[in-house]
Each structure stands twice: as structure tokens, then as C-alpha cells.
Write an enzyme that holds these catalytic residues in place. Structure first.
Site, PDB file in Angstrom:
ATOM      1  N   ARG A 138     -15.789 -21.147  68.266  1.00 41.73           N
ATOM      2  CA  ARG A 138     -15.670 -20.158  67.192  1.00 41.73           C
ATOM      3  C   ARG A 138     -16.351 -20.654  65.901  1.00 41.73           C
ATOM      4  O   ARG A 138     -17.176 -19.948  65.325  1.00 41.73           O
ATOM      5  CB  ARG A 138     -14.188 -19.886  66.893  1.00 41.73           C
ATOM      6  CG  ARG A 138     -13.394 -19.287  68.032  1.00 41.73           C
ATOM      7  CD  ARG A 138     -13.882 -17.908  68.412  1.00 41.73           C
ATOM      8  NE  ARG A 138     -13.809 -16.964  67.304  1.00 41.73           N
ATOM      9  CZ  ARG A 138     -14.603 -15.894  67.187  1.00 41.73           C
ATOM     10  NH1 ARG A 138     -15.543 -15.648  68.095  1.00 41.73           N
ATOM     11  NH2 ARG A 138     -14.474 -15.065  66.168  1.00 41.73           N
ATOM     12  N   ILE A 139     -16.006 -21.848  65.454  1.00 38.10           N
ATOM     13  CA  ILE A 139     -16.581 -22.364  64.211  1.00 38.10           C
ATOM     14  C   ILE A 139     -18.050 -22.697  64.410  1.00 38.10           C
ATOM     15  O   ILE A 139     -18.893 -22.399  63.552  1.00 38.10           O
ATOM     16  CB  ILE A 139     -15.804 -23.593  63.714  1.00 38.10           C
ATOM     17  CG1 ILE A 139     -14.344 -23.231  63.433  1.00 38.10           C
ATOM     18  CG2 ILE A 139     -16.461 -24.163  62.456  1.00 38.10           C
ATOM     19  CD1 ILE A 139     -14.139 -22.120  62.430  1.00 38.10           C
ATOM     20  N   CYS A 289      -8.928 -25.399  57.642  1.00 34.45           N
ATOM     21  CA  CYS A 289      -9.100 -24.132  56.932  1.00 34.45           C
ATOM     22  C   CYS A 289      -7.979 -23.923  55.922  1.00 34.45           C
ATOM     23  O   CYS A 289      -8.210 -23.458  54.800  1.00 34.45           O
ATOM     24  CB  CYS A 289      -9.155 -22.972  57.922  1.00 34.45           C
ATOM     25  SG  CYS A 289      -7.723 -22.860  59.032  1.00 34.45           S
ATOM     26  N   THR A 290      -6.747 -24.291  56.294  1.00 34.83           N
ATOM     27  CA  THR A 290      -5.609 -24.103  55.398  1.00 34.83           C
ATOM     28  C   THR A 290      -5.679 -25.061  54.218  1.00 34.83           C
ATOM     29  O   THR A 290      -5.371 -24.682  53.081  1.00 34.83           O
ATOM     30  CB  THR A 290      -4.292 -24.287  56.165  1.00 34.83           C
ATOM     31  OG1 THR A 290      -4.245 -23.350  57.253  1.00 34.83           O
ATOM     32  CG2 THR A 290      -3.095 -24.055  55.265  1.00 34.83           C
ATOM     33  N   THR A 347       1.857 -27.676  60.433  1.00 34.01           N
ATOM     34  CA  THR A 347       0.564 -27.677  59.749  1.00 34.01           C
ATOM     35  C   THR A 347       0.383 -29.014  59.060  1.00 34.01           C
ATOM     36  O   THR A 347       1.323 -29.545  58.460  1.00 34.01           O
ATOM     37  CB  THR A 347       0.449 -26.540  58.714  1.00 34.01           C
ATOM     38  OG1 THR A 347      -0.806 -26.671  58.025  1.00 34.01           O
ATOM     39  CG2 THR A 347       1.561 -26.565  57.687  1.00 34.01           C
ATOM     40  N   GLY A 348      -0.802 -29.566  59.195  1.00 36.70           N
ATOM     41  CA  GLY A 348      -1.105 -30.830  58.532  1.00 36.70           C
ATOM     42  C   GLY A 348      -1.683 -30.638  57.147  1.00 36.70           C
ATOM     43  O   GLY A 348      -2.044 -31.611  56.476  1.00 36.70           O
ATOM     44  N   ARG A 370       2.273 -18.937  63.488  1.00 37.22           N
ATOM     45  CA  ARG A 370       1.127 -18.256  64.098  1.00 37.22           C
ATOM     46  C   ARG A 370       1.552 -16.822  64.442  1.00 37.22           C
ATOM     47  O   ARG A 370       2.635 -16.604  65.002  1.00 37.22           O
ATOM     48  CB  ARG A 370       0.682 -18.986  65.363  1.00 37.22           C
ATOM     49  CG  ARG A 370       0.186 -20.417  65.132  1.00 37.22           C
ATOM     50  CD  ARG A 370      -1.177 -20.442  64.465  1.00 37.22           C
ATOM     51  NE  ARG A 370      -1.656 -21.798  64.255  1.00 37.22           N
ATOM     52  CZ  ARG A 370      -2.447 -22.448  65.097  1.00 37.22           C
ATOM     53  NH1 ARG A 370      -2.838 -21.882  66.232  1.00 37.22           N
ATOM     54  NH2 ARG A 370      -2.848 -23.671  64.821  1.00 37.22           N
TER      55      ARG A 370
END
Length: 481
Positions: A138-139, A289-290, A347-348, A370
């Protein structure tokens, strides 16, 4: 003539002006390597309607619509200047000209505002930099689209090769098809053909070699005419220095990871700490991304108000790591069907904040859910501040940050009261502040931050690669410090 007739005539006039802008924008990009922006949004290769919509969107930020009649004179003024490679924001030129009291003509004002990109000050065109994509998921495919889009001038980043594991029958045709059509991000803007005999994909005239390898150590890139390249690893298979060092093969100079790096691998969020990337650093990460979504607004809030502590809750679209239907997964909950469930997971991003903002003393915690959407996520950033604020004060500040600060390419701002997640598919910003949802009272502020966790993040990756490769061009007018 009726009011409706007046509106239609006005629209047709603006269409005509936008049409006249397209060849000027294209020529500046092709011949001088100048990217024309409007409030940080590129106008290169945009249609008439897209140019008009981008001007109208300024109303969401600045409170009033920006007209093409206002920006055209600044665009025309650029054509008479001896410009070098740069990014020039005609929206900012128009806005700052309104507040200028020196009585200068548009031509003189423009010449002063972009003086750093002209004459003896301008950057000379370089040879460009080779780029290799390791992985084509995807990326990887979105980064490929961006690299091809930006190759118009021929002087920047050049996508030379894609490395994937050996596939089955017609593998390269299938991969080209996935690049050509995307269920979320739409059709590729241009033409794609396949040269199976030479294992290459030709996209908008760019010949991209497809190399099959099961391990990084199998490839000698110099055999493909590739030299001093930046390799972008978007597989996430290796995240520490030892694993990523496998990519440092003949022809590869630097490795950029599109996932959070482990150990001593620097995590770079462009716009915040990209200047900390040392020139001789060969391995670095673009974080997640986050992390890219929360770090810029977190820095903005800490700079202005001071942050004592915070918690981020991300409501995140499902990813390829999850199962379509219930099945075995190494993580406890991610084995449950992604399109049918909300899934609590870790989440990291919160822990990664410390790497990107080492001077931030506040403790940031985080968790994630999610949800059954394929793209675009939202981070809810709950902050305790060092002083009391009002909602209007915070909104005005973040609006100004999105328009004039050095982080204006990272932070966007929207005031539309009916905005929903799908509205942000294709956003090139790392984070979009939702004005209608923002809450602030006393020493507490809660920011709702939308982000396209695929495309917006891919844009951040490209910015990091441009910076470490030396082809990141300055933006004019220069943003306020």
C-alpha cells in the site's frame, strides 16, 4: 440579467482565468523546477476545476474565499524572474501583499518575497537522486505515484527500481495493474505500460526496473546503473539498524524505513525534527502514520501553551496486517474480522513521541481502536496545558499555524461542520485539525486530528527523502518562525 446569470458569468470568467494559469504553472515546473502552491497545496498538473476548488478551500481556513483574480497577477510576476528550483505559494503571496503597507507593485513585492530563489541566490539544478523501493504494498505504490508525479522537471528524485519477492505467472503485469488502479485512491494520473522482456514498468515515461529478490543481500544495484541511491523499505520486516543495514549494498547510500525504527534508528517526523538527521546518517525511520499525525500539533500546542501531560486515542482504519475473516493471528485481537469489528489494539505512537520531541517533558500515553473503514483515521489528543485557554484562542492559533508556520505542510485546518473521514482521502498533510470538534476549557484542550494514514503519511515519507537527498527545495514566502 438575473442573480443566477451573474453567478454563472462569474464562474465562467474564473474558469477562463484558471485555464490561463495552467500553462504558466506547467512551464515553471518543467523548465525551472518551480512548484506553484496555494496554501501549501500543489497546483502542478491540476485541472481547471481543481484549481478553482483549491482557491475556494481557502475560505475554510482564512474565512474568505481566495479568487483566481487575486493570485493570477503574482503567478504572472513569477514568469519574469530568474527563478531557480523552489516552491512558491501564491496564496501566501496574495495574503501577505494585502497586509503590506510599503505601496509596492505586485511585481516588486513578488520579486522581494522570492528573492532567495532568484539570481545569484538560486539553487542550481542538480543531477537528481536515484530511489529504490523495497516492497510494493500500500505505502510502496503510493510513494511510487508521488515519485513519478514529481519527476516532471527531471531534476529531483528518480524512481529507478522496485524490489519484490519472486512471484508467479504475469507477476509484473499484476503489479503494474495495482499501480494503475486503486480502490481507495483512484486511477493513476498518467499512462503505465509493461516491458515484460526487460522486467520494467514504464510510468509517464519513467522506466522503473522490477527486481526479484528474496533477501536484500542478493542485489547488486550497480548492475542496473543505480548509484548513490536512497532505498525506501516499506516492508517493515527489518526495523533495527542491524536488519536495515542489509540494504546497504553496492549502489545504495541511505535507507529510509516507512515504519517506527527500533533501537538507535532515528525516527524523523518531517516539519518537526527532520533537521536532526545527520548528513552522514545512512539509516533512519519515518516513524508511523499516527506519530506523524500527532507530533506536529503536539509541538505547536507545547510551543504556545506548554503541555504537562496528554493521552492520544486513535480511531484507525483497518490495515493489511488484520484478517478479513476470523483466523489465526499472532496478536490477540487482530485475528478477528477487520471489516466486521471494532478492534482494540496497541499503538506505539505515544512512546515514539519522545524520539521526535526529546525536549517535551510531558508524559504522553496512547491506545488505538481499529474500525471497519479502509482509509483515513482520527487521533483524539487530550492535553493538560500549562495555562488556561479559551476555545476561540486555540482555534485562532491552530488556524494561523496551518497557514503561516514552518509546519504548514504538516498541519491542515478545516471548519466544515459536516466533515467525515472520507473527505480526507488524498490529503497531503500529516494532520488536519477539525475546528468544529475541538474542545478547550480551563487548562484542558482536546484536539480531533484527521489523517490519511496511507497517502498523507506517504507524502511525509517523500518529504523526508527529499530532505536527506538534498533535493528539498525552499518555500517562498518563507514561513514565520
Amino acid at each position: 440579467m438575473t442573480v443566477n446569470d451573474d453567478s454563472f458569468t462569474n464562474w465562467k470568467n474564473r474558469e477562463e482565468i484558471a485555464e490561463s494559469m495552467i500553462p504558466i504553472i506547467g512551464k515553471l515546473h518543467r523548465e525551472r523546477d518551480v512548484t506553484v502552491l496555494l496554501h501549501s497545496r500543489s497546483l502542478v498538473n491540476k485541472s481547471v476545476v481543481s484549481i478553482l476548488k483549491t482557491h475556494r478551500f481557502a475560505r475554510q481556513i482564512a474565512g474568505e474565499e481566495l479568487s483566481v483574480t487575486e493570485t493570477l497577477p503574482f503567478l504572472q510576476a513569477l514568469t519574469s524572474l530568474d527563478l531557480g528550483p523552489s516552491q512558491i505559494d501564491i496564496g501566501m503571496l496574495a495574503a501577505t501583499y494585502k497586509g503590506d503597507d510599503q505601496g509596492l507593485s505586485v511585481e516588486d513585492f513578488t520579486a522581494r518575497a522570492v528573492a532567495g530563489a532568484t539570481g545569484a541566490n538560486k539553487i542550481e539544478h542538480g543531477e537528481g537522486r536515484d530511489v529504490v523501493l523495497y516492497g510494493f504494498g500500500r505505502i510502496g505504490r503510493l510513494v511510487a505515484r508521488l515519485l513519478i508525479e514529481k519527476s516532471g522537471s527531471g531534476n529531483g528524485l528518480r524512481l529507478r527500481a522496485i524490489v519484490v519477492r519472486g512471484g508467479g505467472d504475469r507477476d509484473i503485469v499484476k503489479r503494474a495493474s495495482l499501480l494503475r488502479r486503486d480502490s481507495i485512491h483512484g486511477q493513476f494520473q498518467g499512462t503505465i505500460t509493461v516491458d515484460e522482456a526487460n522486467s520494467a514498468i514504464i510510468a509517464n515515461g519513467n522506466t522503473v526496473k522490477v527486481i526479484y529478490a528474496d533477501d536484500p543481500t542478493e542485489v547488486d544495484y550497480t548492475g542496473y546503473g543505480i548509484k548513490d541511491a536512497i532505498l525506501i523499505d516499506n516492508t517493515g520486516k527489518w526495523r533495527d539498524r542491524e536488519g536495515l543495514s542489509k540494504h546497504l549494498r553496492p549502489g545504495i547510500d541511505k535507507v529510509v524505513l516507512t515504519a517506527p525504527g527500533k533501537g538507535d534508528v532515528p525516527n524523523i517526523v518531517h516539519g518537526v525534527n527532520h533537521d536532526m538527521a545527520k548528513p552522514d546518517e545512512q539509516i533512519l525511520s519515518c516513524a508511523s502514520c499516527t506519530t506523524n499525525a500527532i507530533v506536529p500539533p503536539l509541538k505547536a500546542m507545547d510551543d504556545e501553551y506548554g503541555v504537562l501531560r496528554g493521552h492520544v486515542e486513535t480511531v484507525h482504519s483497518f490495515t493489511n496486517d488484520q484478517n478479513l475473516l476470523d483466523n489465526y493471528h499472532k496478536s490477540e485481537r487482530r485475528g478477528r474480522s477487520a471489516p466486521l469489528n471494532m478492534v482494540i489494539t496497541e499503538t506505539g505512537a505515544a512512546s515514539a513521541v519522545a524520539k521526535a520531541l526529546p525536549d517535551l517533558r510531558a508524559r504522553i500515553t496512547g491506545s488505538s481502536i481499529r474500525v471497519p473503514v479502509p482509509d483515513v483515521s482520527i487521533a483524539i489528543l487530550n492535553l493538560q496545558l500549562a495555562r488556561e485557554v479559551t476555545r476561540e484562542e486555540v482555534l485562532d492559533y491552530l488556524r494561523d499555524v496551518s497557514l503561516t508556520s514552518p509546519m504548514r505542510r504538516q498541519i491542515d485546518f478545516i471548519s466544515a461542520p459536516d466533515a467525515v473521514s472520507s473527505d480526507f482521502i488524498g490529503s497531503r498533510h500529516a494532520s488536519i485539525v477539525d475546528a468544529g470538534a475541538l474542545k478547550a476549557e480551563g487548562d484542558n484542550a482536546i484536539l480531533y486530528l484527521w489523517y490519511d494514514n496511507e497517502f498523507g503519511y506517504s507524502c511525509q515519507v517523500i518529504r523526508v527523502v527529499q530532505h536527506v537527498s538534498g533535493v528539498e527545495y525552499p518555500t517562498y514566502p518563507a514561513p514565520a518562525a
